[in-house]
Scaffold this active site. Structure first.
Site, mmCIF file in Angstrom:
data_model
loop_
_atom_site.group_PDB
_atom_site.id
_atom_site.type_symbol
_atom_site.label_atom_id
_atom_site.label_comp_id
_atom_site.label_asym_id
_atom_site.label_seq_id
_atom_site.Cartn_x
_atom_site.Cartn_y
_atom_site.Cartn_z
ATOM 1 N N ASP A 84 120.897 -9.523 100.063
ATOM 2 C CA ASP A 84 121.763 -10.064 99.020
ATOM 3 C C ASP A 84 123.073 -9.290 99.045
ATOM 4 O O ASP A 84 123.075 -8.049 98.982
ATOM 5 C CB ASP A 84 121.115 -9.940 97.643
ATOM 6 C CG ASP A 84 119.951 -10.894 97.433
ATOM 7 O OD1 ASP A 84 119.601 -11.646 98.372
ATOM 8 O OD2 ASP A 84 119.382 -10.884 96.324
ATOM 9 N N ASP A 115 111.477 -9.310 92.709
ATOM 10 C CA ASP A 115 112.175 -8.736 93.860
ATOM 11 C C ASP A 115 111.754 -7.282 94.007
ATOM 12 O O ASP A 115 111.664 -6.537 93.020
ATOM 13 C CB ASP A 115 113.698 -8.814 93.688
ATOM 14 C CG ASP A 115 114.273 -10.152 94.126
ATOM 15 O OD1 ASP A 115 113.581 -10.908 94.833
ATOM 16 O OD2 ASP A 115 115.434 -10.434 93.776
#
Length: 124
Positions: A84, A115
């Site tokens: 990300d 996550d």
């Protein structure tokens, strides 16, 4: 949409300015549990949106560009390996976060998102 297609659409939305909040609003349920393991946990859309606002302020984030390295599904659970890239308002990367994610879905909505990542994210 398949569970993988739903997660891919959700992650793609994060790359748009203001997309994190929009994605949460579109794909979360009032009971969705969103966890950054070891750091934060929200339940429902309102708590997730409060987290998103704080995250965006803390990182100066406008969007998150997601590079999916691997994705697979077992039934309604989707696992991702991603990088990300947190982007500021000018599109510059302010943080690079390698992580693994798990999404659970029901009726085309995300009911859980976890996550797992190294909390020592690389900042630029």
């Amino acid at each position: 949409m398949t569970p993988i297609e739903t997660v891919e659409a959700f992650l793609a939305k994060l790359g748009e300015p203001g997309g994190f909040a929009a994605a949460v609003t579109e794909w979360f349920t009032p009971e969705t549990v969103y966890e950054n393991i070891g750091m934060s946990r929200t339940v429902g859309i309102d708590e997730a949106l409060a987290f998103v606002a704080e995250f965006e302020r803390g990182f100066g984030a406008s969007a998150i560009r997601v590079e999916t390295l691997a994705i697979c599904a077992a039934g309604n659970t989707v696992l991702t390996e991603r990088i990300d890239y947190v982007l500021d308002a000018k599109g510059a990367t302010t943080a690079t976060i390698p992580l693994m994610g798990a999404f659970e879905l029901a009726d085309g909505r995300i009911t859980a998102w976890r996550d797992y990542f190294d909390t020592r994210a690389n900042t630029e």
